[in-house]
Design a protein around this motif. Sequence first.
Motif, PDB file in Angstrom:
ATOM      1  N   UNK A  53      13.287   3.052   8.688  1.00 32.65           N
ATOM      2  CA  UNK A  53      12.765   4.174   7.806  1.00 32.65           C
ATOM      3  C   UNK A  53      14.083   4.802   7.601  1.00 32.65           C
ATOM      4  N   UNK A  54      14.429   5.285   6.160  1.00 36.93           N
ATOM      5  CA  UNK A  54      15.370   6.033   5.779  1.00 36.93           C
ATOM      6  C   UNK A  54      15.141   7.257   5.329  1.00 36.93           C
ATOM      7  N   UNK A  55      15.613   8.435   5.728  1.00 36.33           N
ATOM      8  CA  UNK A  55      15.520   9.814   5.101  1.00 36.33           C
ATOM      9  C   UNK A  55      16.621  10.023   4.063  1.00 36.33           C
TER      10      UNK A  55
ATOM     11  N   UNK B 104      12.146   6.175   2.705  1.00 31.12           N
ATOM     12  CA  UNK B 104      12.193   4.564   2.463  1.00 31.12           C
ATOM     13  C   UNK B 104      11.929   3.857   3.611  1.00 31.12           C
ATOM     14  N   UNK B 105      10.782   2.929   3.369  1.00 28.51           N
ATOM     15  CA  UNK B 105      10.557   1.999   4.487  1.00 28.51           C
ATOM     16  C   UNK B 105      10.976   0.605   3.915  1.00 28.51           C
ATOM     17  N   UNK B 106      11.625   0.238   4.668  1.00 30.38           N
ATOM     18  CA  UNK B 106      12.679  -1.093   4.270  1.00 30.38           C
ATOM     19  C   UNK B 106      12.283  -2.205   5.476  1.00 30.38           C
TER      20      UNK B 106
ATOM     21  N   UNK C 127       0.595  -1.271   0.039  1.00 31.24           N
ATOM     22  CA  UNK C 127       0.146   0.093   0.096  1.00 31.24           C
ATOM     23  C   UNK C 127       0.768   1.329  -0.051  1.00 31.24           C
ATOM     24  N   UNK C 128       2.171   1.057   0.016  1.00 30.92           N
ATOM     25  CA  UNK C 128       3.159   2.273   0.058  1.00 30.92           C
ATOM     26  C   UNK C 128       3.804   2.251  -1.406  1.00 30.92           C
ATOM     27  N   UNK C 129       2.776   2.630  -2.299  1.00 35.22           N
ATOM     28  CA  UNK C 129       3.349   2.611  -3.858  1.00 35.22           C
ATOM     29  C   UNK C 129       4.142   4.197  -3.813  1.00 35.22           C
ATOM     30  N   UNK C 130       5.026   4.008  -4.776  1.00 33.29           N
ATOM     31  CA  UNK C 130       5.792   5.076  -5.074  1.00 33.29           C
ATOM     32  C   UNK C 130       4.597   6.353  -5.326  1.00 33.29           C
ATOM     33  N   UNK C 131       4.850   7.358  -4.661  1.00 29.19           N
ATOM     34  CA  UNK C 131       3.740   8.318  -4.541  1.00 29.19           C
ATOM     35  C   UNK C 131       4.256   9.833  -4.344  1.00 29.19           C
TER      36      UNK C 131
ATOM     37  N   UNK D 151      18.797   6.757   9.342  1.00 31.81           N
ATOM     38  CA  UNK D 151      17.959   5.999   9.493  1.00 31.81           C
ATOM     39  C   UNK D 151      17.258   5.863  10.789  1.00 31.81           C
ATOM     40  N   UNK D 152      16.270   5.034  11.212  1.00 28.57           N
ATOM     41  CA  UNK D 152      15.657   4.617  12.298  1.00 28.57           C
ATOM     42  C   UNK D 152      15.289   3.379  12.219  1.00 28.57           C
ATOM     43  N   UNK D 153      15.436   2.271  13.265  1.00 35.33           N
ATOM     44  CA  UNK D 153      14.927   0.968  13.000  1.00 35.33           C
ATOM     45  C   UNK D 153      14.140   0.470  14.307  1.00 35.33           C
ATOM     46  N   UNK D 154      13.465  -0.380  13.955  1.00 34.45           N
ATOM     47  CA  UNK D 154      12.498  -1.167  15.191  1.00 34.45           C
ATOM     48  C   UNK D 154      12.501  -2.597  14.913  1.00 34.45           C
ATOM     49  N   UNK D 155      12.959  -3.488  15.685  1.00 34.31           N
ATOM     50  CA  UNK D 155      12.692  -4.802  15.607  1.00 34.31           C
ATOM     51  C   UNK D 155      11.179  -5.333  16.176  1.00 34.31           C
ATOM     52  N   UNK D 156      10.482  -6.165  15.394  1.00 33.65           N
ATOM     53  CA  UNK D 156       9.176  -6.662  15.738  1.00 33.65           C
ATOM     54  C   UNK D 156       9.602  -8.096  15.784  1.00 33.65           C
ATOM     55  N   UNK D 157       9.062  -8.707  16.946  1.00 29.99           N
ATOM     56  CA  UNK D 157       9.211 -10.155  17.097  1.00 29.99           C
ATOM     57  C   UNK D 157       7.878 -11.052  16.203  1.00 29.99           C
TER      58      UNK D 157
END
Length: 165
Positions: free
Chosen positions: A76-78, A159-161, A40-44, A121-127
Amino acid sequence: MRKLTLCAAAVTALVASASHAGPGDVQLVGYVSPVCEVSGLNTQLLDFGDVTSSHQSVNIGMHFKCNDVDGATVTLISAEGGLESDDDEDFALTYDAVFTPTGLTPLTLNAPGGPGQNDVPASQIYGGSSALASGVGASLVVTTTEAATWAGGYSDTLTVNVTSN
């Protein structure tokens, strides 16, 4: 009589060998395709409009899914470290980007702005969880935290990686 005895012996041998046969086995296999993504996060293009005042927001709804038992890491990367000025190269306005998957910890990127910031960047780990394996709704809310003084355009690529753990 001799033929009858030979026939009886052959049948006995056949029955005896069937009752002493070892167990047989078969290997059973299956497969689940790995999925670890946001959709749902298309290049927009998301337009804040006039950025002469701060606290303007854009909101994107999406879906987050990862069926890896170890979960996923979202980053997330700016690209520019903020909303970069078209006229004053390497000067960028600050903003906050918050990725919030339903029922999970939000991830916040505070784009620092200023001169010379790139690939922040900023990162979060989800179990891993059954909810994440099935997929959850998520939102990405980006809010400006600084007002622009100078005329011209301001832009960044966010960017959402998502990677499996």
